[in-house]
Motif scaffolding. Structure first.
Motif, short mmCIF file in Angstrom:
data_model
loop_
_atom_site.label_atom_id
_atom_site.label_comp_id
_atom_site.label_asym_id
_atom_site.label_seq_id
_atom_site.Cartn_x
_atom_site.Cartn_y
_atom_site.Cartn_z
N SER A 155 4.35 -39.47 0.27
CA SER A 155 4.10 -38.17 0.89
C SER A 155 3.51 -38.35 2.29
O SER A 155 3.87 -37.62 3.21
N HIS A 156 2.63 -39.33 2.46
CA HIS A 156 2.08 -39.59 3.80
C HIS A 156 3.19 -40.02 4.75
O HIS A 156 3.23 -39.58 5.90
N SER A 157 4.09 -40.87 4.28
CA SER A 157 5.21 -41.30 5.13
C SER A 157 6.10 -40.11 5.48
O SER A 157 6.55 -39.98 6.62
N GLY A 158 6.35 -39.25 4.49
CA GLY A 158 7.18 -38.07 4.75
C GLY A 158 6.59 -37.17 5.82
O GLY A 158 7.30 -36.66 6.70
N ILE A 159 5.28 -36.99 5.77
CA ILE A 159 4.61 -36.18 6.80
C ILE A 159 4.75 -36.85 8.16
O ILE A 159 5.04 -36.20 9.17
N ALA A 160 4.56 -38.17 8.20
CA ALA A 160 4.68 -38.89 9.47
C ALA A 160 6.10 -38.81 10.00
O ALA A 160 6.32 -38.60 11.20
N TRP A 161 7.10 -38.96 9.12
CA TRP A 161 8.49 -38.89 9.57
C TRP A 161 8.82 -37.49 10.09
O TRP A 161 9.51 -37.34 11.08
N ALA A 162 8.32 -36.47 9.39
CA ALA A 162 8.55 -35.10 9.86
C ALA A 162 7.94 -34.91 11.24
O ALA A 162 8.53 -34.25 12.11
N GLY A 163 6.79 -35.49 11.46
CA GLY A 163 6.16 -35.41 12.76
C GLY A 163 6.98 -36.05 13.86
O GLY A 163 7.08 -35.53 14.97
N THR A 164 7.60 -37.18 13.54
CA THR A 164 8.41 -37.84 14.56
C THR A 164 9.65 -37.02 14.90
O THR A 164 10.13 -37.06 16.03
N LEU A 165 10.16 -36.25 13.94
CA LEU A 165 11.33 -35.41 14.21
C LEU A 165 11.04 -34.33 15.24
O LEU A 165 11.94 -33.87 15.93
N PRO A 170 0.92 -40.14 16.28
CA PRO A 170 -0.44 -40.12 15.71
C PRO A 170 -1.50 -39.78 16.75
O PRO A 170 -2.53 -39.22 16.43
N SER A 171 -1.26 -40.13 18.02
CA SER A 171 -2.27 -39.87 19.04
C SER A 171 -2.39 -38.39 19.39
O SER A 171 -3.32 -37.98 20.05
N THR A 172 -1.44 -37.59 18.92
CA THR A 172 -1.51 -36.15 19.19
C THR A 172 -1.73 -35.38 17.90
O THR A 172 -1.20 -34.29 17.71
N LYS A 173 -2.52 -35.94 17.01
CA LYS A 173 -2.73 -35.35 15.69
C LYS A 173 -3.24 -33.91 15.75
O LYS A 173 -2.74 -33.04 15.04
N ALA A 174 -4.23 -33.64 16.59
CA ALA A 174 -4.79 -32.28 16.66
C ALA A 174 -3.73 -31.28 17.09
O ALA A 174 -3.59 -30.21 16.51
N ARG A 175 -2.94 -31.67 18.11
CA ARG A 175 -1.86 -30.77 18.53
C ARG A 175 -0.83 -30.62 17.44
O ARG A 175 -0.26 -29.55 17.26
N ALA A 176 -0.59 -31.69 16.69
CA ALA A 176 0.40 -31.64 15.62
C ALA A 176 -0.01 -30.63 14.55
O ALA A 176 0.80 -29.85 14.07
#
Length: 187
Positions: A155-165, A170-176
């Protein structure tokens, strides 16, 4: 490694972990101190098995069959798994640590409240009653490792992959977080 093997052949501890442990186990064997459990707390899958394999490989390099046979017969290396989420500390953690301890910690660590520690109950002698403090003592850690890898890590990987899409690093976590929150109604 060659220097450690040479040192271990002379009964010296060497500079690396397996060489030092070999010296300890050799002394334990010499003193007839009996069986010992070597509990590995490294957070790798199958850590006890991997640890035992590495130790026995190192001992094999020494050509010391007596020590090898003693280690096989007198040690156990249960697998263990720990799950504790330790996110990046917030800016106030260092100050909180200093107030609580008086210590000016340059690298404070924080954690979420969830913790799970699972140990295979494969001890060759007595052991602490860790279950009294919440440790799961089990026959096999494999189902727990599988659940962690498949459910939590996936699930953590899925969230990270969705973020890359949507070009979130990771450096823009707050904006994300703000971006995903703002787009909830449009997904």
């Amino acid at each position: 490694m060659a220097a450690d093997v040479a040192a271990a052949r002379q009964g010296k501890p060497g500079a690396r972990f397996y060489a030092a442990l070999t010296a300890i186990l050799r002394e334990r064997m010499r003193r007839s101190r009996g069986k010992v459990t070597l509990l590995n707390c490294d957070n790798l899958r199958h850590n006890g098995e991997r640890f035992r394999g590495g130790l026995l490989q190192f001992i094999a390099l020494l050509n010391d069959s007596r020590l090898h046979d003693w280690v096989v017969a007198n040690t156990s290396t249960p697998n263990a798994m720990v799950d504790r989420i330790t996110p990046r500390p917030t800016s106030d953690v260092a100050e909180r640590v200093k107030r609580a301890t008086g210590w000016d910690d340059a690298a404070p660590v924080m954690s979420e409240s969830f913790i799970q520690w699972v140990i295979e109950d494969d001890f060759c002698n007595s052991r602490p009653a860790w279950e009294r403090v919440g440790v799961d003592m089990v026959e096999s850690v494999n189902p727990y490792e599988e659940a962690k890898i498949r459910i939590l890590n996936a699930s953590h990987s899925g969230i990270a992959w969705a973020g890359t899409l949507v070009a979130i690093s990771p450096s823009t976590k707050a904006r994300a977080i703000r971006r995903f929150t703002a787009s909830r109604g449009t997904m």
